[in-house]
Enzyme design. Sequence first.
Site, PDB file in Angstrom:
ATOM      1  N   SER A  80       0.839  -1.191   0.000  1.00 48.47           N
ATOM      2  CA  SER A  80       0.000   0.000   0.000  1.00 48.47           C
ATOM      3  C   SER A  80       0.873   1.240   0.000  1.00 48.47           C
ATOM      4  O   SER A  80       2.057   1.184   0.378  1.00 48.47           O
ATOM      5  CB  SER A  80      -0.889  -0.008   1.253  1.00 48.47           C
ATOM      6  OG  SER A  80      -1.511   1.241   1.458  1.00 48.47           O
ATOM      7  N   TYR A 111      -3.292   0.533  10.683  1.00 41.72           N
ATOM      8  CA  TYR A 111      -3.151   0.101   9.292  1.00 41.72           C
ATOM      9  C   TYR A 111      -1.763   0.436   8.773  1.00 41.72           C
ATOM     10  O   TYR A 111      -1.105  -0.396   8.122  1.00 41.72           O
ATOM     11  CB  TYR A 111      -4.209   0.774   8.422  1.00 41.72           C
ATOM     12  CG  TYR A 111      -4.141   0.359   6.969  1.00 41.72           C
ATOM     13  CD1 TYR A 111      -4.657  -0.861   6.555  1.00 41.72           C
ATOM     14  CD2 TYR A 111      -3.553   1.181   6.013  1.00 41.72           C
ATOM     15  CE1 TYR A 111      -4.593  -1.253   5.230  1.00 41.72           C
ATOM     16  CE2 TYR A 111      -3.477   0.804   4.687  1.00 41.72           C
ATOM     17  CZ  TYR A 111      -4.001  -0.410   4.296  1.00 41.72           C
ATOM     18  OH  TYR A 111      -3.922  -0.798   2.980  1.00 41.72           O
TER      19      TYR A 111
END
Length: 279
Positions: free
Chosen positions: A146, A159
Amino acid sequence: MGWLSGDTALITGGGSGIGRAVALRYLSEGANVAILGRTDAQLQEVVAAAGDHADRVVTVTGDVRVPADMHRAVETTVDRFGRLDILVPNAGIWDYHRSVTKLTGAELSEAFDEIFAVNVKGYVLAVEAAWRELVAARGSIVMTLSNASFHTDGGGPLYTASKHACLGLLRQFAYELAPRVRVNGVAVGGMRTQLSGPESLGLQKRTLAASFARNEASGNAQPPMIPLYDSSVEPEDFTGPYVLLASRADSSTITGTVIPADGGISVRGFRTPAGGAGL
């Protein structure tokens, strides 16, 4: 003949989002594909979408946090197609930017365990279940990373930490499995998917697709702060790097590498996201 003709791939979280898009792209490139997901209904939707390629798809319901499920996925793949060439650890959940300043210690503790169990342990267990077959095939691993693997504010602290951890896993696995298995990743940006949040925070039914829809319906949606702010947010348009990194012919010398597919976040300017908007 496609880039992956004759290869076999196993994709976790293959029932929706980027996992589904990669599965369909791999099929179009000639690969056999096994997809693992939590619900059979979603997996069957992918089979239906495969059309003429449906005979080259096998589905496995399971949980990436359960070692037995991951071993069953690998065994099912090999039983059906005779080999495993490509592993795509991909299943994940997002924390929807929940800040440490907005959560209690108890909430953080529960959400940490859930997010890391899916996003990090799920990747470790997938590799543990698959490495023997990948060594035998001299195959490869392509991890979904990501923008939050490199930059802040791609999510909240939980996250972001989980995706930084996945970058560390990628590098360590690239070392441990060399020279037999290549290990690379694609650091994707935000896209229109069914990516949900942790159940421990009551976010299990929230999706990124719904967030995109709300912003678009409001008429107040601002261009994302990335240089390629007019680029696609559809999962299908992020799949090219997954094909390149899985291809033996085109990436045989590449391991421990991450291709950013994030719209150019690393070159974002201080005054504006892109310097050439008026060109």
